[in-house]
Design an enzyme around this catalytic site. Structure first.
Site: not given
Ligand code: PMP
Length: 357
Positions: A102, A169, A193
């Site tokens: 990511w 992030d 999530k």
């Protein structure tokens, strides 16, 4: 059969949140309408957005005089481009730490807008640990890191100090543990999530981080416009924001991030202790950098892995097959997952382990 959902995201929601969703899909706040049918420019929905923003800041221990909250669309992936588009001028450098897939995507996306310096990376070590002894840059637009690496299963325990604006992030560990959220100037995360379902991206921006850069930015990608319009520049993802609101309320009811963090720590310890005591299973990452959210492990052989996966399927354990890049298993232990589900998985692993002795 009870299903124990260890999916990496979209992932398990708290039972209570699902129940409230069902009730309000039928009849939102006793209005006779469904939450799926209400207009976004209604008093009721304006209240939900305001309450969700306030709850989010409250849970992060941040003040609304210092930080703004917006609920956007396009996932964390859009943020990979939107952040440099708004905050990295052509002639500037942004500094990134690469801790996995990511982060790499965020780095690639930033290169479209200015110069990018990767000043620390876990790549040489296969992304199985968090880079140590980092020297932080002191000049440039901002520093970016990924707080939890969903695919490899590593997580930052402590964050380096930055004199530059700090962007993070937090897609896979937002509100999963206590931390100094005010360490950061810009926090972003997909909700799917730890705070709800796919479709809404949480963005928290420190007011002092804004700057005007000399670039034409499409209106829908200007943070300022979203903030000035209280996340209603256009039709927002009403239901996804509503689920985030319910989940944030649930986190608050559970005792806030401190209590949730303790529960998450217990779940992670149970699973890692089971892995470490086993002769069949083995953890894949550096112990000190293990993620509390995504526990990655392998078995001694692929045959054993297939065998255990098929037992999991029969016994109602869902979503623990590892990411295709890391193989083996990945058990995601997000906020909505109960201690009982982890205990159930650990018991099954112990049983499997004993059967192979
Ligand atoms: N960052 C991290 C750390 C992630 O785990 C994910 C998704 N798994 C993303 C970014 C991308 O998020 P989205 O799919 O919401 O764009």
């Amino acid at each position: 059969m009870t299903i124990h959902n260890f999916n990496a995201g979209p992932s398990i929601l708290p039972q209570e949140v699902k129940k409230q969703c069902l009730e309000n899909i039928q009849n939102f706040n006793q209005s006779g309408l469904s939450i799926l049918e209400i207009g976004h420019r209604t008093k009721e929905f304006e209240h939900i957005v305001a309450a969700a923003s306030a709850l989010l800041l409250d849970l992060m221990n941040l003040s609304s005089t210092e930080y703004d909250v917006v609920f956007l669309q396009g996932g964390a992936t859009t943020q990979f481009s939107q952040i440099p588009m708004n905050f990295l001028a052509d002639n500037e450098t942004a500094h990134y730490i690469n801790t996995g897939v990511w982060s790499s995507k965020a780095i690639q996306a930033a290169k479209d807008f200015g110069s990018v310096n990767v000043f620390a990376s876990g790549e040489e070590k296969g992304f199985l640990s968090i880079p140590k002894n980092i020297v932080m840059p002191t000049q440039g637009a901002y520093v970016h890191l990924t707080s939890n690496n969903t695919i490899y299963g590593t997580q930052w325990n402590e964050f380096p100090a930055s004199t530059l604006p700090f962007v993070v992030d937090m897609s896979s560990d937002i509100l999963s543990r206590e931390m100094n959220y005010n360490h950061f100037d810009f926090i972003y995360a997909g909700a799917q999530k730890n705070i709800g379902i796919a479709g809404c991206t949480i963005v928290v921006i420190k007011k002092t981080f804004y700057k005007k850069i000399n670039r034409k930015i499409p209106q829908m990608l200007q943070y300022r416009l979203h903030i000035d319009n209280q996340s209603m520049l256009n039709t927002p993802p009403v239901f996804a924001i509503y689920v985030a609101y319910l989940t944030l309320s649930w986190i608050k009811e559970q005792g806030g991030v401190k209590a949730i963090g303790e529960k998450n720590k217990t779940k992670a310890k149970m699973l890692y202790d089971t892995i470490d005591a086993s002769t069949v299973f083995k953890g894949t990452v550096e112990k000190e950098d293990r993620s509390m959210m995504n526990a990655c492990f392998v078995a001694n052989s692929e045959i054993l892995e297939q065998e255990f996966l098929s037992i999991c399927k029969q016994k109602g354990i869902y979503g623990i097959k590892g990411h295709r890049l890391s193989g083996g298993f990945r058990a995601s232990l997000y906020n909505g997952l109960s201690i009982e589900s982890v205990a159930y998985l650990c018991a099954l692993m112990n049983e499997f382990d004993s059967s192979k002795k």
